[in-house]
Motif scaffolding. Structure first.
Motif, PDB file in Angstrom:
ATOM      1  N   ARG A 169       0.852  -1.185   0.000  1.00 51.97           N
ATOM      2  CA  ARG A 169       0.000   0.000   0.000  1.00 51.97           C
ATOM      3  C   ARG A 169       0.892   1.240   0.000  1.00 51.97           C
ATOM      4  N   TYR A 170       0.519   2.211  -0.849  1.00 50.41           N
ATOM      5  CA  TYR A 170       1.282   3.440  -0.982  1.00 50.41           C
ATOM      6  C   TYR A 170       0.339   4.631  -0.905  1.00 50.41           C
ATOM      7  N   GLY A 171       0.793   5.699  -0.255  1.00 46.97           N
ATOM      8  CA  GLY A 171       0.001   6.908  -0.119  1.00 46.97           C
ATOM      9  C   GLY A 171       0.528   8.012  -1.015  1.00 46.97           C
ATOM     10  N   LEU A 172      -0.371   8.568  -1.840  1.00 44.35           N
ATOM     11  CA  LEU A 172      -0.043   9.699  -2.692  1.00 44.35           C
ATOM     12  C   LEU A 172      -0.681  10.940  -2.068  1.00 44.35           C
ATOM     13  N   PRO A 173       0.051  12.049  -1.958  1.00 43.10           N
ATOM     14  CA  PRO A 173      -0.552  13.245  -1.360  1.00 43.10           C
ATOM     15  C   PRO A 173      -1.830  13.623  -2.120  1.00 43.10           C
ATOM     16  N   LEU A 174      -2.933  13.719  -1.407  1.00 45.05           N
ATOM     17  CA  LEU A 174      -4.224  13.986  -2.038  1.00 45.05           C
ATOM     18  C   LEU A 174      -4.229  15.325  -2.778  1.00 45.05           C
ATOM     19  N   ALA A 175      -3.488  16.292  -2.281  1.00 48.32           N
ATOM     20  CA  ALA A 175      -3.428  17.599  -2.936  1.00 48.32           C
ATOM     21  C   ALA A 175      -2.816  17.511  -4.333  1.00 48.32           C
ATOM     22  N   ALA A 176      -2.050  16.469  -4.610  1.00 52.20           N
ATOM     23  CA  ALA A 176      -1.406  16.301  -5.915  1.00 52.20           C
ATOM     24  C   ALA A 176      -2.259  15.484  -6.885  1.00 52.20           C
ATOM     25  N   VAL A 177      -3.390  14.949  -6.424  1.00 49.21           N
ATOM     26  CA  VAL A 177      -4.241  14.093  -7.263  1.00 49.21           C
ATOM     27  C   VAL A 177      -5.372  14.933  -7.861  1.00 49.21           C
ATOM     28  N   SER A 178      -5.527  14.831  -9.183  1.00 49.36           N
ATOM     29  CA  SER A 178      -6.630  15.564  -9.817  1.00 49.36           C
ATOM     30  C   SER A 178      -7.798  14.657 -10.168  1.00 49.36           C
ATOM     31  N   GLY A 179      -7.585  13.345 -10.220  1.00 48.77           N
ATOM     32  CA  GLY A 179      -8.684  12.443 -10.523  1.00 48.77           C
ATOM     33  C   GLY A 179      -8.249  10.995 -10.554  1.00 48.77           C
ATOM     34  N   ILE A 180      -9.244  10.107 -10.500  1.00 50.97           N
ATOM     35  CA  ILE A 180      -9.014   8.664 -10.558  1.00 50.97           C
ATOM     36  C   ILE A 180      -9.988   8.104 -11.580  1.00 50.97           C
ATOM     37  N   GLY A 181      -9.499   7.239 -12.423  1.00 58.58           N
ATOM     38  CA  GLY A 181     -10.363   6.607 -13.408  1.00 58.58           C
ATOM     39  C   GLY A 181      -9.921   5.182 -13.654  1.00 58.58           C
ATOM     40  N   PRO A 182     -10.677   4.466 -14.464  1.00 57.95           N
ATOM     41  CA  PRO A 182     -10.287   3.091 -14.779  1.00 57.95           C
ATOM     42  C   PRO A 182      -9.016   3.083 -15.621  1.00 57.95           C
ATOM     43  N   GLY A 183      -8.244   2.016 -15.478  1.00 54.47           N
ATOM     44  CA  GLY A 183      -7.047   1.860 -16.287  1.00 54.47           C
ATOM     45  C   GLY A 183      -7.427   1.782 -17.756  1.00 54.47           C
ATOM     46  N   ARG A 184      -6.500   2.180 -18.611  1.00 55.76           N
ATOM     47  CA  ARG A 184      -6.773   2.137 -20.044  1.00 55.76           C
ATOM     48  C   ARG A 184      -5.496   1.805 -20.784  1.00 55.76           C
ATOM     49  N   PRO A 185      -5.637   1.290 -21.991  1.00 49.92           N
ATOM     50  CA  PRO A 185      -4.442   0.972 -22.787  1.00 49.92           C
ATOM     51  C   PRO A 185      -3.656   2.237 -23.115  1.00 49.92           C
ATOM     52  N   CYS A 186      -2.360   2.071 -23.273  1.00 52.35           N
ATOM     53  CA  CYS A 186      -1.477   3.183 -23.585  1.00 52.35           C
ATOM     54  C   CYS A 186      -0.735   2.896 -24.891  1.00 52.35           C
ATOM     55  N   THR A 187      -0.335   3.947 -25.571  1.00 52.28           N
ATOM     56  CA  THR A 187       0.508   3.829 -26.754  1.00 52.28           C
ATOM     57  C   THR A 187       1.955   3.884 -26.282  1.00 52.28           C
ATOM     58  N   ALA A 188       2.700   2.812 -26.556  1.00 49.45           N
ATOM     59  CA  ALA A 188       4.092   2.726 -26.104  1.00 49.45           C
ATOM     60  C   ALA A 188       4.952   3.754 -26.830  1.00 49.45           C
ATOM     61  N   LEU A 189       5.988   4.199 -26.154  1.00 50.24           N
ATOM     62  CA  LEU A 189       6.944   5.144 -26.725  1.00 50.24           C
ATOM     63  C   LEU A 189       8.263   4.420 -26.958  1.00 50.24           C
ATOM     64  N   PRO A 190       8.910   4.654 -28.104  1.00 50.81           N
ATOM     65  CA  PRO A 190      10.186   3.966 -28.369  1.00 50.81           C
ATOM     66  C   PRO A 190      11.266   4.423 -27.393  1.00 50.81           C
ATOM     67  N   ASN A 191      12.082   3.485 -26.968  1.00 48.90           N
ATOM     68  CA  ASN A 191      13.224   3.724 -26.082  1.00 48.90           C
ATOM     69  C   ASN A 191      12.836   4.320 -24.730  1.00 48.90           C
ATOM     70  N   ALA A 192      11.611   4.125 -24.305  1.00 55.33           N
ATOM     71  CA  ALA A 192      11.169   4.634 -23.005  1.00 55.33           C
ATOM     72  C   ALA A 192      11.570   3.645 -21.912  1.00 55.33           C
TER      73      ALA A 192
END
Length: 185
Positions: A51-74
């Protein structure tokens, strides 16, 4: 007879004085217990069994996970980019950023936590958002040593430190600027 009249008046006055003194003592004790304690709010997220805590003041929203477009050499922790509310967002896998095994699969799943005031915009993929915890602000203060070890962790909130009682287990506190700087510079 005069003694009896004085004795009858005295117990009433004495009872009233005792009740007043008791009420004042209880009010003072309650006021001492209700002294304001500075707290810090954290969004608690799961990455596998951790379990990890992220400062709530730094969070703008939460949503379902979604596919991402990979970036070369990332780096492996940078899943890629995706669109969120019309913005192109870089997506980091929190588990991979912290060197944990079992990072989310690339097809999505879990939750995506969008972060506030990042340029370029950044979101973190987590297994799930557990809840919001309020802990004593003293637990959230960085130590003199900075991040613990080589990971971007500020400290630990032990079980029972959540003042709201919504999050039962303990969690590690994430230093978001240190985490993001490792992968987004």
């Amino acid at each position: 007879m005069r003694i009896g009249a004085t004795a009858a008046a005295d117990p009433t006055a004495r009872t009233a004085a005792l009740l007043d003194a008791r009420a004042a003592a209880l009010a003072a004790r309650k006021a001492a217990q209700e002294q304001p304690v500075e707290t810090a709010a954290y969004l608690v997220c799961a990455c596998g069994p951790e379990r990890y805590g992220l400062p709530l003041a730094a969070v703008s929203g939460i949503g379902p996970g979604r596919p991402c477009t990979a970036l070369p050499n990332a780096p492996p922790a940078l899943r890629g980019i995706t669109a969120v509310a019309g913005l192109i967002v870089s997506v980091l896998d929190l588990a991979a950023c912290l060197g944990l095994d079992g990072a989310q699969d690339e097809a999505g799943g879990g939750h995506m936590v969008s972060l506030r005031a990042q340029d370029p915009p950044v979101a973190l993929m987590v297994d799930r958002a557990v809840g919001i915890a309020r802990i004593d602000a003293g637990l959230a203060q960085p130590s003199d040593r900075g991040a613990l070890g080589r990971t971007p962790l500020l400290g630990y909130a032990p079980p029972g430190s959540d003042r709201t009682g919504d999050v039962d287990e303990g969690f590690s506190l994430i230093d978001l600027p240190a985490l993001i700087a490792r992968f987004m510079t």
